[in-house]
Write a protein that holds these residues in place. Structure first.
Motif, PDB file in Angstrom:
ATOM      1  N   LEU A 199      -7.001   1.287   1.675  1.00 28.80           N
ATOM      2  CA  LEU A 199      -6.777   2.600   0.932  1.00 28.80           C
ATOM      3  C   LEU A 199      -8.242   3.469   0.744  1.00 28.80           C
ATOM      4  O   LEU A 199      -8.070   4.687   0.703  1.00 28.80           O
ATOM      5  CB  LEU A 199      -6.351   1.972  -0.193  1.00 28.80           C
ATOM      6  N   ALA A 259      -5.521   6.323  -3.451  1.00 26.81           N
ATOM      7  CA  ALA A 259      -5.922   6.916  -2.191  1.00 26.81           C
ATOM      8  C   ALA A 259      -6.421   8.388  -2.532  1.00 26.81           C
ATOM      9  O   ALA A 259      -7.181   9.053  -2.106  1.00 26.81           O
ATOM     10  CB  ALA A 259      -5.103   6.896  -1.094  1.00 26.81           C
ATOM     11  N   ALA A 260      -5.597   8.994  -3.136  1.00 26.63           N
ATOM     12  CA  ALA A 260      -5.758  10.587  -3.494  1.00 26.63           C
ATOM     13  C   ALA A 260      -6.897  10.654  -4.370  1.00 26.63           C
ATOM     14  O   ALA A 260      -7.786  11.721  -4.349  1.00 26.63           O
ATOM     15  CB  ALA A 260      -4.486  11.363  -4.026  1.00 26.63           C
ATOM     16  N   THR A 267       0.925  -1.189   0.006  1.00 29.51           N
ATOM     17  CA  THR A 267       0.013   0.067  -0.125  1.00 29.51           C
ATOM     18  C   THR A 267       0.869   1.329  -0.088  1.00 29.51           C
ATOM     19  O   THR A 267       0.162   2.357  -0.029  1.00 29.51           O
ATOM     20  CB  THR A 267      -0.876   0.060   1.195  1.00 29.51           C
ATOM     21  N   ASP A 268       1.875   1.005   0.001  1.00 26.82           N
ATOM     22  CA  ASP A 268       2.943   2.382  -0.019  1.00 26.82           C
ATOM     23  C   ASP A 268       3.650   2.627  -1.336  1.00 26.82           C
ATOM     24  O   ASP A 268       4.810   3.180  -1.486  1.00 26.82           O
ATOM     25  CB  ASP A 268       3.980   2.146   1.076  1.00 26.82           C
ATOM     26  N   ARG A 275      -8.540   5.174   4.083  1.00 34.14           N
ATOM     27  CA  ARG A 275      -7.982   6.653   4.079  1.00 34.14           C
ATOM     28  C   ARG A 275      -8.190   7.907   3.174  1.00 34.14           C
ATOM     29  O   ARG A 275      -8.457   8.853   3.733  1.00 34.14           O
ATOM     30  CB  ARG A 275      -6.482   6.166   4.063  1.00 34.14           C
ATOM     31  N   SER A 290      -0.446   3.137  -5.216  1.00 30.95           N
ATOM     32  CA  SER A 290      -1.676   3.045  -4.085  1.00 30.95           C
ATOM     33  C   SER A 290      -1.654   4.622  -3.495  1.00 30.95           C
ATOM     34  O   SER A 290      -2.839   4.807  -3.339  1.00 30.95           O
ATOM     35  CB  SER A 290      -1.065   2.237  -3.137  1.00 30.95           C
ATOM     36  N   ARG A 291      -0.802   5.257  -3.398  1.00 25.94           N
ATOM     37  CA  ARG A 291      -1.171   6.689  -2.865  1.00 25.94           C
ATOM     38  C   ARG A 291      -1.765   7.466  -3.938  1.00 25.94           C
ATOM     39  O   ARG A 291      -2.802   8.224  -3.569  1.00 25.94           O
ATOM     40  CB  ARG A 291       0.418   7.295  -2.818  1.00 25.94           C
TER      41      ARG A 291
END
Length: 325
Positions: free
Chosen positions: A248, A46-47, A37-38, A251, A42-43
């Motif tokens: 994800l 999430a955005a 997830t990092d 978040r 993945s980021r």
């Protein structure tokens, strides 16, 4: 003669295992997650979820404000009716207005009546005719506002009949039913549009999760094959992807919903600060106090939770379909 022996050769140093054995990929090391997830992908996902949740929450909050304001307007308008007295040839308009007011006061369920003066009635026409006009020669009707009591309930039909009998062709009663119907239709239409936009945003979130899940499955194809080789079934793999994508989505949904809550809280504070001026009065008349209320805040939080659930469910369905091919 004794044979001299050569000095013994030192034994070759054993090379470390790390130098001869290749290192395992990061996805196959112990304690490494099946779906990282990092990563940048993945980021980015999430955005995207945060942005879409923010937009959906704004639509839901705006629809809640419109629905609440429309309910307040309907409640205020429903507590009043208007008696219109038209001038006629050979009639005393002031006497007719006084007679109409007496009839309204005598009706049970009437709390208060107020006669608009001739100047006040003419000023009501200024938004359409402009100011500075001499309307003395025009047959401008006179108005009487009648406030209704909550108990006992007034019989508007009987009041209308009494006004027609006492002042035929002169007095009429307007209960604002047509205006209330249009206001209700407008509010329901806006709320329906808001619900549709929220549904479209959640659908866009699901599509983004589908593409992200397929990319994650393609990037971890070797890992999935190894898991199948050691006996892992499709349900185990789907749960792993579902858990990671749910985190994800949670978040991103929390960030988007939190940003929407902050926007509405700041808008409410600014509306209270500017309420003392004329602009604040106009904003309050149009949008009320600009407060979404507890129901609006609950809807915003609920949208964040729904975005997380949609992310988890869509990722699981996508993984199962990918594995079945």
């Amino acid at each position: 003669m004794a044979e001299t022996g050569a000095p013994p050769r030192p034994a070759p140093a054993a090379s470390p295992a790390s130098a001869s054995e290749p290192s395992l990929p990061a996805t196959l090391r112990r304690n490494a997650p099946l779906v990282p997830t990092d990563t940048a992908a993945s980021r980015a996902l999430a955005a995207v979820i945060a942005i879409l949740t923010f937009l959906a929450a704004l639509c839901a909050g705006a629809a809640e404000i419109v629905a609440t304001s429309a309910g307040q307007w309907q409640g205020a308008v429903a507590q009043e009716v208007t008696v219109q007295v038209r001038p006629g040839p050979g009639r005393d308009i002031d006497a007719d207005v006084t007679r109409a007011q007496e009839i309204a006061k005598a009706e049970p369920g009437i709390a208060e009546t107020r006669i608009f003066s001739k100047g006040e009635s003419e000023r009501l026409l200024e938004p359409w005719l402009g100011s500075g006009l001499d309307l003395s020669d025009l047959p401008v009707p006179r108005l009487i506002t009648v406030k209704l009591a909550s108990s006992p309930a007034p019989d508007l039909k009987a009041l209308r009949e009494k006004l027609t009998e006492a002042l035929p062709g002169v007095a009429s009663l307007d209960d604002h039913a047509l205006w209330l119907q249009r206001l209700s239709t407008m509010a329901n239409t806006f709320v329906g549009i808001g619900i549709g936009i929220v549904a479209l945003v959640l659908a866009a979130t699901g599509l983004a999760v589908v593409f992200a899940t397929r990319g994650a499955m393609a990037g971890n194809k070797e890992v999935v094959e190894v898991l199948h080789f050691v006996g892992a079934n499709d349900d185990y793999i789907a749960r792993a992807f579902q858990s990671r994508f749910f985190r994800l989505g949670l978040r991103g949904g929390a960030v988007g919903a939190g940003a929407a809550l902050l926007v509405f809280a700041l808008a409410g504070v600014l509306a209270r600060i500017s309420r003392s001026g004329p602009a604040g009065d106009e904003i309050e008349a149009l949008f009320g106090s600009f407060q979404v209320g507890w129901r609006g805040y609950f809807l915003i939080v609920l949208i964040g939770v729904i975005a997380s659930v949609v992310t988890a469910v869509v990722s699981r369905i996508t993984v199962r379909r990918f594995l079945s091919w």
